[in-house]
Scaffold this motif. Structure first.
Motif, PDB file in Angstrom:
ATOM      1  N   THR A 233       9.576  12.606   1.961  1.00 28.70           N
ATOM      2  CA  THR A 233       8.980  13.367   3.053  1.00 28.70           C
ATOM      3  C   THR A 233       7.874  12.511   3.658  1.00 28.70           C
ATOM      4  N   PHE A 234       7.266  12.990   4.748  1.00 28.71           N
ATOM      5  CA  PHE A 234       6.247  12.201   5.441  1.00 28.71           C
ATOM      6  C   PHE A 234       5.066  13.090   5.769  1.00 28.71           C
ATOM      7  N   TYR A 235       3.856  12.571   5.519  1.00 28.41           N
ATOM      8  CA  TYR A 235       2.615  13.281   5.822  1.00 28.41           C
ATOM      9  C   TYR A 235       2.104  12.730   7.143  1.00 28.41           C
ATOM     10  N   GLU A 236       2.393  13.448   8.230  1.00 27.32           N
ATOM     11  CA  GLU A 236       2.111  12.933   9.568  1.00 27.32           C
ATOM     12  C   GLU A 236       0.616  12.762   9.828  1.00 27.32           C
ATOM     13  N   ALA A 237      -0.201  13.695   9.304  1.00 22.98           N
ATOM     14  CA  ALA A 237      -1.632  13.654   9.604  1.00 22.98           C
ATOM     15  C   ALA A 237      -2.302  12.384   9.086  1.00 22.98           C
ATOM     16  N   TRP A 238      -1.786  11.826   7.981  1.00 25.08           N
ATOM     17  CA  TRP A 238      -2.411  10.661   7.364  1.00 25.08           C
ATOM     18  C   TRP A 238      -1.508   9.432   7.382  1.00 25.08           C
ATOM     19  N   ASN A 239      -0.356   9.532   8.050  1.00 23.06           N
ATOM     20  CA  ASN A 239       0.570   8.405   8.159  1.00 23.06           C
ATOM     21  C   ASN A 239       0.957   7.876   6.782  1.00 23.06           C
ATOM     22  N   ILE A 240       1.295   8.816   5.884  1.00 23.11           N
ATOM     23  CA  ILE A 240       1.660   8.466   4.511  1.00 23.11           C
ATOM     24  C   ILE A 240       3.096   8.934   4.245  1.00 23.11           C
ATOM     25  N   LEU A 241       3.923   8.013   3.818  1.00 24.27           N
ATOM     26  CA  LEU A 241       5.296   8.315   3.425  1.00 24.27           C
ATOM     27  C   LEU A 241       5.308   8.619   1.929  1.00 24.27           C
ATOM     28  N   VAL A 242       5.964   9.720   1.536  1.00 21.05           N
ATOM     29  CA  VAL A 242       5.990  10.150   0.142  1.00 21.05           C
ATOM     30  C   VAL A 242       7.428  10.095  -0.362  1.00 21.05           C
ATOM     31  N   THR A 243       7.636   9.419  -1.487  1.00 20.59           N
ATOM     32  CA  THR A 243       8.984   9.324  -2.052  1.00 20.59           C
ATOM     33  C   THR A 243       8.984   9.808  -3.500  1.00 20.59           C
ATOM     34  N   LEU A 252       3.195   7.241  -3.015  1.00 18.49           N
ATOM     35  CA  LEU A 252       2.567   7.454  -1.716  1.00 18.49           C
ATOM     36  C   LEU A 252       2.448   6.098  -1.025  1.00 18.49           C
ATOM     37  N   TRP A 253       3.120   5.957   0.116  1.00 18.13           N
ATOM     38  CA  TRP A 253       3.135   4.702   0.866  1.00 18.13           C
ATOM     39  C   TRP A 253       2.210   4.842   2.074  1.00 18.13           C
ATOM     40  N   ASP A 254       1.148   4.059   2.107  1.00 17.56           N
ATOM     41  CA  ASP A 254       0.244   4.044   3.250  1.00 17.56           C
ATOM     42  C   ASP A 254       0.862   3.154   4.328  1.00 17.56           C
ATOM     43  N   MET A 255       1.303   3.768   5.442  1.00 23.59           N
ATOM     44  CA  MET A 255       1.986   3.008   6.478  1.00 23.59           C
ATOM     45  C   MET A 255       1.035   2.139   7.286  1.00 23.59           C
ATOM     46  N   ASP A 256      -0.278   2.361   7.167  1.00 28.28           N
ATOM     47  CA  ASP A 256      -1.255   1.533   7.879  1.00 28.28           C
ATOM     48  C   ASP A 256      -1.537   0.238   7.138  1.00 28.28           C
ATOM     49  N   THR A 257      -1.635   0.327   5.808  1.00 30.93           N
ATOM     50  CA  THR A 257      -2.027  -0.841   5.017  1.00 30.93           C
ATOM     51  C   THR A 257      -0.873  -1.447   4.227  1.00 30.93           C
ATOM     52  N   ALA A 258       0.303  -0.768   4.224  1.00 26.64           N
ATOM     53  CA  ALA A 258       1.475  -1.220   3.470  1.00 26.64           C
ATOM     54  C   ALA A 258       1.239  -1.202   1.962  1.00 26.64           C
ATOM     55  N   SER A 259       0.227  -0.483   1.503  1.00 23.69           N
ATOM     56  CA  SER A 259      -0.029  -0.343   0.069  1.00 23.69           C
ATOM     57  C   SER A 259       0.592   0.960  -0.429  1.00 23.69           C
ATOM     58  N   SER A 260       0.706   1.107  -1.752  1.00 24.46           N
ATOM     59  CA  SER A 260       1.291   2.322  -2.323  1.00 24.46           C
ATOM     60  C   SER A 260       0.518   2.733  -3.569  1.00 24.46           C
ATOM     61  N   HIS A 261       0.590   4.039  -3.850  1.00 23.47           N
ATOM     62  CA  HIS A 261      -0.048   4.600  -5.043  1.00 23.47           C
ATOM     63  C   HIS A 261       0.971   5.482  -5.750  1.00 23.47           C
ATOM     64  N   THR A 262       1.035   5.386  -7.076  1.00 26.30           N
ATOM     65  CA  THR A 262       2.055   6.089  -7.848  1.00 26.30           C
ATOM     66  C   THR A 262       1.458   7.235  -8.642  1.00 26.30           C
ATOM     67  N   LEU A 263       2.124   8.392  -8.568  1.00 25.56           N
ATOM     68  CA  LEU A 263       1.788   9.559  -9.393  1.00 25.56           C
ATOM     69  C   LEU A 263       2.904   9.719 -10.421  1.00 25.56           C
ATOM     70  N   SER A 264       2.552   9.793 -11.695  1.00 24.01           N
ATOM     71  CA  SER A 264       3.549   9.889 -12.768  1.00 24.01           C
ATOM     72  C   SER A 264       3.303  11.160 -13.571  1.00 24.01           C
TER      73      SER A 264
END
Length: 287
Positions: A233-243, A252-264
């Motif tokens: 899904t995609f979080y439009e308000a923060w430009n974050i792609l969630v897989t 969580l993929w930050d589309m501005d910085t191309a970085s990602s954060h993982t929730l396990s």
């Protein structure tokens, strides 16, 4: 509910599947409304019959007589033969019918408020639409082509059947099946004064792609290297792609910085992701 033994026989009957198993049961499954056209539709169990032994073989036979829906035959491992005769091919009794001769379609309304469209040529269900809990009492073609009046216990509605709609097929991109799509709703995008209509896709090739809706060209590709992608899904308000992933991770993929954060937190495949608005500037991610 699921079978606990080995499945020894399967047969498709309309939008139902009949299965036999070594757990000494015969089960009837029905496709969930609205998902019949998918490659792998969801099914729910509607009936279960216990047998004296496990089903070794099953077959189906039908005569050419009008009204004969056929008979299923089952043989179990103790030598018993069972016979199952379908009483009705529909889940609900039809209340009203109308025939579209131009396109060879049959419109059926039932007591549960479901409008179904069947192909007269193939007998397949083309589409269903739930109009609410009220029974459909009458369907009538209007003078305008493709327009139908549908009368229920509580209201009259007019529906148009559209055929040969224009669409484009996008070739290339993912090399395996596409499992998820997200289309932005036109809010604030990358440019302050430009609405955001980007389209995001996730595929079994473990790639995420961003598409420009103007010419449907791929504008960006992200690759997942650790686990198979199973939801998006995609979080439009923060430009974050969630897989969501097969190993239970949520990324969580930050589309501005191309970085990602993982929730396990999950211990197996993440099958669905959705964002829920609690109040302004506060949303929940539900997985």
């Amino acid at each position: 509910m699921f079978m606990i033994g080995t499945i020894t026989g399967l047969f498709c009957y309309g939008h139902h599947v009949i299965s036999g198993s070594t757990d000494k049961t015969i089960r009837v499954w029905r496709a969930v409304e609205g998902r019949q056209q998918l490659v792998y539709p969801w099914y729910v169990q509607t009936m279960c019959f216990n047998t004296s032994g496990w089903v070794r073989s099953m077959t189906f036979d039908r005569s050419t007589a009008v009204g004969d829906r056929g008979t299923f035959y089952f043989v179990d491992d103790v030598g018993c033969t069972l016979r199952l005769e379908p009483q009705d091919a529909h889940d609900q009794e039809g209340n009203s019918l109308d025939l579209n001769l131009e396109h060879g379609e049959l419109l059926v309304g039932d007591r549960q408020g479901t409008l179904a469209i069947f192909s007269v040529r193939s007998g397949l269900l083309l589409a269903t639409k739930s109009l609410g809990p009220a029974a459909i009492q009458h369907i009538s073609a209007l003078a305008a082509r493709g327009m139908y009046a549908v009368v229920t216990d509580t209201e009259l509605s007019v529906w148009r059947l559209e055929h040969q709609l224009d669409y484009g097929v996008l070739r290339g991109g993912h090399t395996r099946a596409v499992i998820s799509l997200y289309a932005c709703a036109g809010g604030t995008g990358l440019l302050p004064d430009a609405p955001d209509f980007r389209i995001f896709s996730a595929g079994q090739d473990n790639s995420l792609r961003v598409w420009d809706p103007y010419d449907m060209q791929c504008a960006r590709v992200l690759h997942e290297e650790q686990s198979e992608i199973s939801a998006m899904t995609f979080y439009e308000a923060w430009n974050i792609l969630v897989t969501g992933h097969d190993n239970g991770d949520i990324r969580l993929w930050d589309m501005d910085t191309a970085s990602s954060h993982t929730l396990s937190h999950h211990t197996n495949s993440v099958t669905s992701l959705v964002l829920a608005l609690v109040r302004k500037n506060e949303e929940l991610l539900i997985s």
